[in-house]
Design an enzyme around this catalytic site. Structure first.
Site, PDB file in Angstrom:
ATOM      1  N   ASN A 158       0.803  -1.227   0.000  1.00  0.00           N
ATOM      2  CA  ASN A 158       0.000   0.000   0.000  1.00  0.00           C
ATOM      3  C   ASN A 158       0.837   1.279   0.000  1.00  0.00           C
ATOM      4  O   ASN A 158       0.485   2.262  -0.636  1.00  0.00           O
ATOM      5  CB  ASN A 158      -0.983   0.005   1.176  1.00  0.00           C
ATOM      6  CG  ASN A 158      -0.297  -0.062   2.522  1.00  0.00           C
ATOM      7  OD1 ASN A 158       0.737  -0.713   2.691  1.00  0.00           O
ATOM      8  ND2 ASN A 158      -0.871   0.597   3.510  1.00  0.00           N
ATOM      9  N   GLY A 234       1.785  -5.907   7.366  1.00  0.00           N
ATOM     10  CA  GLY A 234       0.854  -6.584   6.471  1.00  0.00           C
ATOM     11  C   GLY A 234      -0.349  -7.096   7.226  1.00  0.00           C
ATOM     12  O   GLY A 234      -0.754  -6.529   8.244  1.00  0.00           O
ATOM     13  N   THR A 238      -1.297 -13.269   7.811  1.00  0.00           N
ATOM     14  CA  THR A 238       0.094 -13.581   7.464  1.00  0.00           C
ATOM     15  C   THR A 238       0.974 -13.536   8.711  1.00  0.00           C
ATOM     16  O   THR A 238       1.892 -14.356   8.859  1.00  0.00           O
ATOM     17  CB  THR A 238       0.618 -12.590   6.412  1.00  0.00           C
ATOM     18  OG1 THR A 238      -0.223 -12.648   5.260  1.00  0.00           O
ATOM     19  CG2 THR A 238       2.047 -12.910   6.013  1.00  0.00           C
ATOM     20  N   GLU A 256       3.414  -5.079  12.418  1.00  0.00           N
ATOM     21  CA  GLU A 256       2.478  -3.964  12.292  1.00  0.00           C
ATOM     22  C   GLU A 256       1.385  -4.416  11.346  1.00  0.00           C
ATOM     23  O   GLU A 256       1.608  -4.599  10.157  1.00  0.00           O
ATOM     24  CB  GLU A 256       3.212  -2.724  11.769  1.00  0.00           C
ATOM     25  CG  GLU A 256       2.440  -1.428  12.003  1.00  0.00           C
ATOM     26  CD  GLU A 256       1.401  -1.168  10.931  1.00  0.00           C
ATOM     27  OE1 GLU A 256       0.190  -1.357  11.219  1.00  0.00           O
ATOM     28  OE2 GLU A 256       1.771  -0.776   9.820  1.00  0.00           O
ATOM     29  N   CYS A 290      -3.484   1.268   6.639  1.00  0.00           N
ATOM     30  CA  CYS A 290      -3.902   0.577   7.868  1.00  0.00           C
ATOM     31  C   CYS A 290      -4.529   1.538   8.871  1.00  0.00           C
ATOM     32  O   CYS A 290      -5.292   1.118   9.740  1.00  0.00           O
ATOM     33  CB  CYS A 290      -2.713  -0.148   8.506  1.00  0.00           C
ATOM     34  SG  CYS A 290      -1.331   0.949   8.892  1.00  0.00           S
ATOM     35  N   GLU A 471       7.414   0.733  16.595  1.00  0.00           N
ATOM     36  CA  GLU A 471       8.547   1.268  15.858  1.00  0.00           C
ATOM     37  C   GLU A 471       8.463   2.786  15.889  1.00  0.00           C
ATOM     38  O   GLU A 471       7.398   3.364  16.032  1.00  0.00           O
ATOM     39  CB  GLU A 471       8.580   0.712  14.429  1.00  0.00           C
ATOM     40  CG  GLU A 471       8.833  -0.794  14.406  1.00  0.00           C
ATOM     41  CD  GLU A 471       8.955  -1.414  13.015  1.00  0.00           C
ATOM     42  OE1 GLU A 471       8.868  -0.666  12.024  1.00  0.00           O
ATOM     43  OE2 GLU A 471       9.150  -2.632  12.939  1.00  0.00           O
TER      44      GLU A 471
END
Length: 490
Positions: A158, A234, A238, A256, A290, A471
């Site tokens: 993205n 992602g 996953t 994240e 996100c 982060e």
């Protein structure tokens, strides 16, 4: 003589391993989202390519980690300057590859990739460690921080270069070497950056880029015994796989993940600021962020007023080909993703909800050559239950749901009633209420009377199914290093 069939030429990418571009025997098609046509061929890397990249990173680690923070900082600044010097080329490539508007790529995303390198090149010079005296024991204790080793970095489609550099910059600034995998759907700007690494002074093997899919290339990175650290941005699904595959090796993980972010709009909100900002927070980058707002809770006595203004503003957002500098939204990433987003709108209709604008309501005009592109208008859904999948699952497209609420306690409970916990926005003029609500929301970040204002020094990340770890300035420094306590007897 028969006419020769026209041979289409594609942009062919290669892996970057040990300071060299390396061809791959297998390739994947990459599509232009605005036309639906293949325009690029991306390496379909697997274990062999990842092994080579990890070996190159291991070989480069001793010399790179031995450099001083100042030496590494100077190289990062140089790389940032080189990307900035080619900003327009990067912006054009990012827009074509991802479907985002050229305006977003040019004014926000590529500049942010440049800033990521400048930022961590600066912060690496200013960290301090801890010291504690124990005079009664005749000892002094202090800590040191050392790089972890080979960092496995997996970034999404993205915000391609923006999020890839958000990982590479702190990883190499702190002395690690890198094996990175961008999304196979948006690999071009990562490949372009590789062309600048040597000129910037990045030694061979410090940054290795392996292109390919998650199940092949990503899996090989995550399960590699010589990659002790994984930073992933992602999907939550996953991430569950990453945790399973990395568990036998006790790897450091920063994950994240997704969000189902609420906006809470109280009846004293300044709608002149709230409405345009909430349109932006719902539909920026085609809703493929996100942090985008996908649940809007509006206090009952201003609900109709807000809804009318919100739908009116959403309809004014111009959707069109990404290269048009006047459009607000471009194309979604893929045909499969477009169909997935549309399926949520159809689900809402089948459940009795109302679609006020966008998909199935308004028509979109694009040039003939873009008729097969993956376009979707900003879509607003109302009269939908909190239990609906549209209110519970991350849609990751230009679709948002608007529902009324009555009390502060009620809306906090409803906002928290999802598995995600990334971000939220709160709109009110009452500072006491803002403080109370912000503290009670189960999210990693809360914006009040604004959206997406970021200080890179501060922690970024979510709770619950939105991720593990943080982060940012100090947090990235701590994640990409190991701390050691040393005690010296006087």
């Amino acid at each position: 003589m028969p006419k020769m069939a026209h041979q289409r030429t594609y942009l062919m990418l290669e892996n970057y391993i040990g300071g060299k571009f390396v061809p791959c025997s297998r390739h994947l098609d990459s599509y232009d989202p605005s036309s639906g046509e293949v325009y690029c061929r991306v390496p379909d890397s697997g274990t062999e390519e990842v092994d080579a990249a990890v070996n190159a990173a291991k070989d480069a680690f001793p010399a790179w980690s031995a450099k001083s923070p100042l030496q590494r900082s100077q190289i990062l600044h140089k790389l940032a300057d080189l990307i900035e010097a080619h900003l327009e080329e990067f912006a054009q490539a990012e827009s074509k590859d991802q479907g985002k508007t050229i305006t977003a790529a040019r004014s926000m995303e590529i500049p942010r990739a440049v800033y990521n390198f400048h930022f961590f090149a600066s912060t690496i010079l200013h960290h301090t460690t801890e010291c504690a005296e124990m005079d009664h024991m005749g000892c002094t204790n202090f800590t040191t921080r050392t790089p972890v080793g080979v960092a496995g970095l997996i970034s999404p489609w993205n915000l391609p270069l923006y999020l890839l550099t958000w990982k590479i910059a702190p990883a190499i600034a702190t002395g690690n070497t890198v094996v990175a995998k961008p999304s196979e759907m948006t690999s071009v700007t990562a490949w372009m950056m590789c062309k600048l690494l040597d000129e910037a002074g990045v030694p061979p093997g410090v940054v290795n880029i392996v292109f390919g899919t998650g199940p092949r290339a990503g899996e090989a990175i995550v399960s590699h015994p010589d990659v002790p650290l994984i930073s992933f941005t992602g999907s939550t699904l996953t991430a569950q796989r990453i945790r399973e595959r990395s568990a036998p090796f006790c790897k450091k993980l920063s994950l994240e993940l997704g969000g189902k972010n609420p906006a809470i709009i109280f009846d004293d909100a300044n709608l002149d600021e709230c409405v345009p900002t909430t349109v932006r927070s719902s539909f920026t980058n085609q809703g493929e962020v996100c942090l985008c707002t996908s649940r809007i809770f509006v206090q009952k006595n201003i609900y109709n007023q807000f809804l009318e203004r919100f739908v009116e503003s959403a309809r004014k957002w111009k959707v069109g080909i990404p290269s048009d500098p006047t459009v607000n939204m471009g194309a979604l990433i893929s045909k499969e993703h477009l169909e997935k987003v549309k399926s949520y709108v159809n689900l809402a209709k089948n459940e009795g909800a109302k679609v006020l604008c966008g998909e199935g309501i308004d028509s979109l005009e694009v040039p003939d050559k873009n008729k097969m592109g993956y376009f979707l208008l900003p879509t607003v859904i109302t009269e939908i239950k909190d239990s609906s999948r549209c209110m519970q699952e991350e849609i990751f497209g230009p679709v948002t749901c608007v529902v009324p609420f009555e009390t502060e306690e009620e809306v906090i409970q409803r906002a928290n009633n999802v598995k995600y916990g990334l971000a939220a926005t709160v709109w009110s003029q009452d500072i006491g209420r803002i403080y109370r609500v912000a503290k009670k929301l189960h999210t990693g970040m809360v914006w009040t009377n604004c959206w997406l204002i970021r200080d890179l020094n501060l922690p970024f990340g979510g709770v619950k199914a939105s991720g593990i770890g943080r982060e940012g300035g100090k947090d990235s420094f701590e994640f990409f290093t190991e701390v050691k306590t040393i005690t010296i007897k006087h």
